[in-house]
Write a protein that holds these residues in place. Structure first.
Motif, short mmCIF file in Angstrom:
data_model
loop_
_atom_site.label_atom_id
_atom_site.label_comp_id
_atom_site.label_asym_id
_atom_site.label_seq_id
_atom_site.Cartn_x
_atom_site.Cartn_y
_atom_site.Cartn_z
N GLU A 1 0.81 -1.22 0.00
CA GLU A 1 0.00 0.00 0.00
C GLU A 1 0.84 1.27 0.00
O GLU A 1 0.29 2.37 -0.09
CB GLU A 1 -0.95 -0.02 1.19
N GLU A 2 2.15 1.11 0.07
CA GLU A 2 3.05 2.26 -0.07
C GLU A 2 3.40 2.53 -1.53
O GLU A 2 4.09 3.51 -1.84
CB GLU A 2 4.33 2.05 0.75
N ASN A 3 2.97 1.65 -2.42
CA ASN A 3 3.25 1.82 -3.85
C ASN A 3 2.31 2.89 -4.40
O ASN A 3 1.09 2.68 -4.50
CB ASN A 3 3.04 0.50 -4.59
N PRO A 4 2.84 4.06 -4.78
CA PRO A 4 1.95 5.16 -5.20
C PRO A 4 1.28 4.94 -6.54
O PRO A 4 0.29 5.60 -6.84
CB PRO A 4 2.90 6.37 -5.23
N PHE A 5 1.81 4.04 -7.38
CA PHE A 5 1.17 3.82 -8.69
C PHE A 5 -0.19 3.14 -8.50
O PHE A 5 -1.18 3.55 -9.10
CB PHE A 5 2.06 2.98 -9.60
N PHE A 6 -0.23 2.09 -7.69
CA PHE A 6 -1.48 1.35 -7.50
C PHE A 6 -2.32 1.89 -6.34
O PHE A 6 -3.53 1.69 -6.32
CB PHE A 6 -1.17 -0.13 -7.26
N PHE A 7 -1.67 2.56 -5.37
CA PHE A 7 -2.40 3.09 -4.22
C PHE A 7 -2.16 4.60 -4.13
O PHE A 7 -1.60 5.10 -3.17
CB PHE A 7 -1.96 2.37 -2.94
N ASP A 8 -2.60 5.29 -5.19
CA ASP A 8 -2.53 6.74 -5.21
C ASP A 8 -3.37 7.33 -4.08
O ASP A 8 -3.08 8.42 -3.58
CB ASP A 8 -3.03 7.21 -6.58
N HIS A 9 -4.40 6.61 -3.67
CA HIS A 9 -5.26 7.02 -2.56
C HIS A 9 -5.71 5.75 -1.84
O HIS A 9 -5.62 4.65 -2.40
CB HIS A 9 -6.47 7.82 -3.08
N PRO A 10 -6.15 5.86 -0.59
CA PRO A 10 -6.54 4.66 0.17
C PRO A 10 -7.67 3.90 -0.52
O PRO A 10 -8.64 4.49 -0.99
CB PRO A 10 -6.98 5.22 1.52
N LEU A 11 -7.55 2.58 -0.55
CA LEU A 11 -8.58 1.71 -1.10
C LEU A 11 -8.93 0.63 -0.08
O LEU A 11 -8.07 0.23 0.71
CB LEU A 11 -8.08 1.04 -2.40
N ASP A 12 -10.17 0.16 -0.13
CA ASP A 12 -10.58 -0.89 0.81
C ASP A 12 -10.46 -2.29 0.20
O ASP A 12 -11.00 -3.25 0.73
CB ASP A 12 -12.01 -0.64 1.29
N HIS A 13 -9.75 -2.40 -0.93
CA HIS A 13 -9.58 -3.68 -1.60
C HIS A 13 -8.33 -3.59 -2.48
O HIS A 13 -7.72 -2.52 -2.60
CB HIS A 13 -10.81 -4.00 -2.46
#
Length: 295
Positions: free
Chosen positions: A27-39
């Motif tokens: 979840e520290e990867n900004p490409f896939f987790f640009d913003h918080p996701l619940d999945h």
């Protein structure tokens, strides 16, 4: 500008013979987790599958590129327990190689798909390291569900006719996270952003609604290497009462270099919360969840 080829060495997956490839959720990867996701986002599942298939079909004498790809998302992939990709290298005619893909979590199938590779395909444009300000104007980050403009991969939309919009694909801002992303994932993510932008600009969907991907289809040609980033020529249409389809034709100059097609639906915040609550409850009780619920 210095040209570079995107590699798989920095991608975090773990191979365990007999049990498949574990999808590592960083979840520290900004490409896939640009913003918080619940999945776990659909693009991370796609990227993990592409890298795993690339290793599975690796041959020292062949430079294999993806020519066809499809994925159907049956339910949300949760961040825990670990999800595993199960791949099967199938026989295919001529120089092509076919790989089937299944993603399983806690004994339940999350998504399935397949891809075809051939030695005569380039799998998209060769990206470069852009200079500061070289990306050109980008779309409004809110319209593509991103927080950071650096992770917007499409330009502003331009209407061609009543049923067609164009948007130019942009290179990602250089970073270790972006450099580890498969080039086909970058093409598909540009298509996802274009589809989301169309959802808000063509169908006037409120910005707080969620676009839920049900199916993804990609077709890329063999032949000459890409000479430039494509313009995505997008044609949206409705499919039944709930689903919407956006086909993005990849145009380099006057030549079509393939298509990326998204099929999905959009739900308001309250419906999304109910959907997620139902998913978690059913998963806890039975290991099952609703179909077409990955994003």
């Amino acid at each position: 500008m210095t040209a570079h080829t995107l590699t798989t060495s920095a991608h975090g997956t773990e191979r365990d013979p007999g049990t498949g490839t574990e999808v590592v959720v960083d979840e520290e990867n900004p490409f896939f987790f640009d913003h918080p996701l619940d999945h776990v986002p659909a693009m991370l599942l796609l990227d993990s599958a592409l890298h795993a298939a690339e290793r599975l079909t690796e041959s020292p004498s062949d430079e294999l590129g993806v020519t066809h790809l499809w994925m159907r998302f049956d339910r949300f992939c949760e961040k825990d327990p670990p999800a595993r990709l199960l791949l099967d290298d199938e026989a295919a005619a001529g120089p092509d190689r076919s790989v089937s893909v299944r993603l399983v979590q806690d004994g339940t199938q999350v998504c399935r798909g397949g891809l075809v590779t051939t030695a005569d395909a380039s799998s998209g444009p060769l990206l470069t390291e852009p200079r500061a300000g070289a990306r050109g104007p980008c779309a409004d980050a809110k319209l593509v569900h991103k927080r950071a403009g650096a992770r917007v991969l499409v330009g502003p939309p331009h209407r061609i006719d009543r049923d067609t919009l164009d948007t130019r694909m942009l290179e990602p801002e250089p970073s270790a996270a972006a450099a580890a992303v498969h080039p086909v994932t970058l093409l598909v993510e540009a298509g996802r952003q274009a589809s989301t932008m169309i959802d808000h600009t063509v169908w006037n969907t409120p910005l707080d609604h969620q676009f839920i991907v049900g199916r993804l289809d990609v077709s890329l040609p063999t032949g000459l290497a890409w000479t430039d980033l494509p313009v995505l020529r997008c044609r949206p249409r409705r499919a039944g009462a709930r689903n919407r389809v956006v086909t993005c034709e990849l145009m380099v100059g006057d030549e079509a270099r393939g298509t990326v097609t998204f099929t999905g639906r959009t739900v308001p915040p309250a419906a999304y919360r109910r959907l997620r609550a139902g998913t978690r409850n059913r998963s806890a009780a039975t290991g099952a969840g609703p179909r077409e619920t990955a994003r």
